[in-house]
Design a protein around this motif. Structure first.
Motif, PDB file in Angstrom:
ATOM      1  N   THR A 297       0.837  -1.208   0.000  1.00 22.31           N
ATOM      2  CA  THR A 297       0.000   0.000   0.000  1.00 22.31           C
ATOM      3  C   THR A 297       0.868   1.252   0.000  1.00 22.31           C
ATOM      4  OG1 THR A 297      -0.160  -0.071   2.406  1.00 22.31           O
ATOM      5  CG2 THR A 297      -1.897  -1.149   1.184  1.00 22.31           C
ATOM      6  N   LEU A 304      -2.254   3.951   3.713  1.00 23.38           N
ATOM      7  CA  LEU A 304      -1.636   3.115   4.750  1.00 23.38           C
ATOM      8  C   LEU A 304      -0.130   2.990   4.570  1.00 23.38           C
ATOM      9  CD1 LEU A 304      -1.518   1.050   7.058  1.00 23.38           C
ATOM     10  CD2 LEU A 304      -2.231  -0.715   5.437  1.00 23.38           C
ATOM     11  N   PRO A 306       2.564   1.487   7.260  1.00 24.16           N
ATOM     12  CA  PRO A 306       2.469   0.898   8.601  1.00 24.16           C
ATOM     13  C   PRO A 306       3.082   1.747   9.702  1.00 24.16           C
ATOM     14  CG  PRO A 306       3.733  -0.502   7.069  1.00 24.16           C
ATOM     15  CD  PRO A 306       3.077   0.551   6.261  1.00 24.16           C
ATOM     16  N   THR A 353      -3.483  -5.461   2.952  1.00 21.70           N
ATOM     17  CA  THR A 353      -3.689  -6.758   2.293  1.00 21.70           C
ATOM     18  C   THR A 353      -3.283  -7.916   3.211  1.00 21.70           C
ATOM     19  OG1 THR A 353      -1.474  -6.901   1.365  1.00 21.70           O
ATOM     20  CG2 THR A 353      -3.097  -5.676   0.069  1.00 21.70           C
ATOM     21  N   CYS A 355      -0.448  -8.819   4.090  1.00 19.94           N
ATOM     22  CA  CYS A 355       0.648  -9.574   3.467  1.00 19.94           C
ATOM     23  C   CYS A 355       1.790  -9.854   4.439  1.00 19.94           C
ATOM     24  CB  CYS A 355       1.185  -8.811   2.265  1.00 19.94           C
ATOM     25  SG  CYS A 355       2.180  -7.361   2.711  1.00 19.94           S
ATOM     26  N   ARG A 356       1.804  -9.133   5.540  1.00 17.68           N
ATOM     27  CA  ARG A 356       2.791  -9.297   6.617  1.00 17.68           C
ATOM     28  C   ARG A 356       4.222  -8.980   6.209  1.00 17.68           C
ATOM     29  NH1 ARG A 356       0.235 -11.451  11.234  1.00 17.68           N
ATOM     30  NH2 ARG A 356      -1.777 -12.307  10.684  1.00 17.68           N
ATOM     31  N   VAL A 369      -0.945  -6.778  11.548  1.00 15.96           N
ATOM     32  CA  VAL A 369      -2.176  -7.316  10.972  1.00 15.96           C
ATOM     33  C   VAL A 369      -3.244  -7.510  12.048  1.00 15.96           C
ATOM     34  CG1 VAL A 369      -3.163  -9.275   9.729  1.00 15.96           C
ATOM     35  CG2 VAL A 369      -0.946  -8.342   9.032  1.00 15.96           C
TER      36      VAL A 369
HETATM   37  S1  SF4 Z   1       0.370  -6.348   6.121  1.00 12.61           S
HETATM   38 FE1  SF4 Z   1       1.810  -4.683   6.501  1.00 12.61          FE
HETATM   39  S2  SF4 Z   1       3.038  -4.560   4.648  1.00 12.61           S
HETATM   40 FE2  SF4 Z   1       1.204  -5.725   4.117  1.00 12.61          FE
HETATM   41  S3  SF4 Z   1      -0.273  -4.213   3.362  1.00 12.61           S
HETATM   42 FE3  SF4 Z   1      -0.668  -4.440   5.550  1.00 12.61          FE
HETATM   43  S4  SF4 Z   1       0.555  -2.832   6.494  1.00 12.61           S
HETATM   44 FE4  SF4 Z   1       1.363  -3.079   4.414  1.00 12.61          FE
END
Ligand code: SF4
Ligand code: SF4
Length: 670
Positions: A297, A304, A306, A353, A355-356, A369
């Motif tokens: 993102t 977003l 993080p 998403t 995705c971590r 997450v």
């Molecule tokens: S899990 Fe983390 S890296 Fe993946 S989209 Fe969400 S904030 Fe971004």
């Protein structure tokens, strides 16, 4: 002058002043930390006091071993120098404090062989810390790496650490120059001594006393600044790593929906809805920005990022500190200030998403997450505020057990004519349950992949069955979109059916189903040995139960699905299969394996519009295409959908996205 030399210049009034300085300095730290601790106790309960052995090991690897720091070798190196330098030097600093408090106190240990060895290493480490600071200045001031958040606080801390090192070296240098101590075991201080050679004893005494006072004054300033800055991690990071999440990364905590009453709070609405560990995460963030480096993102200009999300909730926590900790005793109401939309924009919450990447990257084991999904839970379950596109998917899950909104009875249609037994007909005579999942049951390409996996399993003589219309979606997307009720309903329904048939082993070709079945269903009494399709098929090839003999003439780049790779650590099985297929050429994207970038579909994003910024699937496809091919191999139905869309959107109608399982089935054909 000797090691207990403070007595020779402090005098009675100096000792009194030093006591006063220490009372203020230490008292300030105790005051600040106790307030931060009280604030932490306002957070929701969370049990992180289990598995102590594993936790200590985790600290050794990630805190003292600095494992993740070396993902960026340059930053890892200078952080290591500063971290260990600081640890070594702090022993000397403590002895200086005692010298000041108890003037005349002899510290005989420093005049022994062990003491000399320590002083020697302390001297070297001080030089290494200074070297680390030079690297840090270069990184922040010259290289200005984009991921790092620039702040004046970082410069202040670099300055304070430099003062601490230089004043100690100068004070030791003055003593060496005065002949009070031997410079042989203080090689760096001896360099300072050479600069002071020739000055009178009074001057050397003055240099010593001034640098001694400045060192200790700076120490107290530094210690008091930390709780109010991003450098609070100096105090908290080891605890944060110790209390890190040790469960499978992809497992979300289950909400207790059995004991709900009018006071139940669903998910996170205010700052005190975060757990104490989630608050500790906020304290610990150093704003290094690693989490945003390959966050999809962030890279596609969505709201977003993080680290900025965490900063905004941390700022709110600190803003409410006074109000919260002055609330009356037990039963204090907690925060009354909603986070969304004032502190956190809803677009931030819905963009993720899951995705971590951020969690993989964070050297301090900060999680994202769980926080974001719990904030979604509040929006969905308490406020019914969610993107309107999620509504049809929720309805589909509710009515038909799948977000495609297609009839549940059509779930097994893909298998018609293939002689695949239903679990209800097999009478328990199967080794694996093939959990097909919704995309494998309803999506046209997904159905092709399901047929391919069935063909491979049959060729290898694996006894398997499917649930057909008795299968429902695992609920992965419903859960990640915040609809915990829906998820738990689906989970319990599936578990009841599978346990009824005595299912022990499951194979699925969807990494999202794989993650949920393996890690989340045990909370609902669903305990199975779960493998992804590529894992089982790779084993079958290794065991010689199938042979891949037919050439597949393709040149493609492999895209790691987040839920198979980063979340569940499986990178090799799909690569093994691709590399075993004759004629196939496989390319690796620059961002691959645990650094792979998400396709944009995870976290329920598959069902939401993507209106802001660039489309994530197109950026990912560009990264894959940069390998020199337009063809893509995937191991996830959602990745297939996103990347084949990106090919089409890019006008590459002839380019192919193919699932690894499809390729294996082609290579089987004789
Ligand atoms: S899990 Fe983390 S890296 Fe993946 S989209 Fe969400 S904030 Fe971004
Ligand atoms: S969350 Fe972790 S990776 Fe992100 S800025 Fe903070 S410390 Fe760095």
């Amino acid at each position: 002058m000797d090691h207990a030399t403070a007595s020779s210049f402090l005098g009675i009034s100096g000792v009194v002043w030093f006591w006063a300085l220490t009372v203020v300095g230490v008292g300030g730290v105790v005051f600040s930390l106790s307030r931060r601790f009280s604030l932490l106790r306002m957070g929701r309960a969370e049990d992180r006091f289990d598995r102590f052995g594993e936790r200590f090991k985790h600290v050794l690897v990630y805190a003292f071993g600095q494992k993740k720091m070396f993902d960026d070798p340059f930053a890892g190196l200078y952080h290591l120098l500063i971290f260990y330098g600081f640890l070594v030097v702090s022993i000397r600093t403590v002895t200086m404090v005692f010298e000041g408090l108890f003037a005349g106190l002899e510290l005989p240990l420093l005049d022994t062989g062990i003491g000399h060895a320590y002083l020697f290493s302390k001297d070297i480490f001080e030089a290494l810390v200074l070297l680390g600071l030079v690297f840090a200045v270069w990184r922040r001031g010259v290289q200005r790496k984009g991921r790092v958040i620039q702040s004046s606080g970082a410069w202040i801390v670099i300055g304070l650490i430099a003062i601490l090192m230089l004043t100690d070296l100068a004070s030791e240098g003055a003593r060496i120059a005065a002949g009070a101590i031997d410079g042989n075991y203080l090689p760096v201080s001896a360099l300072f001594a050479s600069l002071l050679a020739g000055f009178s004893g009074d001057v050397l005494q003055a240099v010593y006393s001034w640098t001694w006072w400045i060192h200790l004054f700076t120490l107290y300033v530094f210690a008091n600044e930390l709780p109010y800055s991003k450098h609070f991690h100096v105090y908290t990071s080891i605890f944060n790593v110790f209390f890190a999440k040790l469960d499978a990364p992809g497992k979300l905590p289950s909400m207790d929906l059995e004991n709900v009453d009018e006071n139940t709070r669903f998910g996170i609405s205010t700052i005190t809805d975060f757990t104490w560990k989630q608050m500790l995460d906020m304290y610990t963030c150093t704003e290094c920005g690693r989490c945003r480096e390959f966050c999809p993102t962030t890279l596609t200009d969505k709201p977003l990022q993080p680290v900025l999300f965490l900063k905004s909730v941390r700022n709110q926590l600190y803003k409410e500190q006074q109000e919260l900790i002055s609330s009356p005793g037990d039963g204090a109401p907690g925060s009354q200030h909603e986070l969304v939309p004032v502190v956190v924009d809803p677009e931030v919450i819905w963009a993720c998403t899951t995705c971590r990447w951020c969690e993989r990257a964070c050297p301090l084991d900060i999680s994202y997450v769980d926080k974001i999904v719990e904030m979604r839970q509040n929006l969905v379950l308490e406020k019914a505020e969610f993107p309107e596109e999620a509504q049809p998917a929720f309805r589909g899950y509710e009515v038909n057990g799948n977000p495609w909104q297609l009839p549940a009875e059509e779930r097994g249609k893909w298998a018609e004519g293939l002689d695949i037994p239903l679990a209800s007909e097999a009478g328990g005579d199967f080794e694996y349950l093939f959990f097909v999942g919704s995309p494998g049951s309803y999506d046209d390409h997904g159905k092709k992949v399901s047929r391919a996996l069935a063909k491979i399993l049959k060729a290898a003589g694996v006894k398997f069955a499917i649930l057909g219309p008795e299968e429902a979606s695992t609920g992965d997307a419903a859960r990640r979109l915040g609809n915990e009720y829906l998820f738990q309903t689906l989970a319990m329904q599936n578990v009841e059916v599978m346990n009824g048939y005595g299912v022990k082993k499951i194979v699925t070709n969807c990494p999202h189903a794989f993650n949920t079945l393996a890690h989340e269903y045990p909370d609902f009494n669903g305990n199975y040995e779960v493998v992804h399709g590529t894992q089982l098929v790779a084993d079958l090839v290794r065991q010689g139960r199938i042979e891949l003999t037919q050439a597949v003439d393709l040149d493609l780049a492999f895209h790691d699905p987040c839920y198979l790779g980063r979340t569940n650590g499986e990178y090799d099985a799909p690569r093994f299969l691709l590399n075993t297929i004759p004629g196939l050429k496989v390319r690796e994207a620059e961002l691959s394996r645990d650094r792979s970038m998400c396709c944009g579909a995870g976290g329920g994003r598959m069902w939401l519009e993507e209106d802001l910024g660039r489309r994530i699937n197109q950026l990912r496809f560009d990264q894959l295409r940069a390998t020199g091919t337009q063809e893509v191999a995937v191991a996830c139905p959602y990745c297939f959908s996103m990347l084949s869309d990106a090919q089409r959107e890019g006008g590459l109608e002839d380019a192919q996205t193919v699932d690894v399982i499809e390729l294996v089935a082609r290579a089987l054909e004789a």
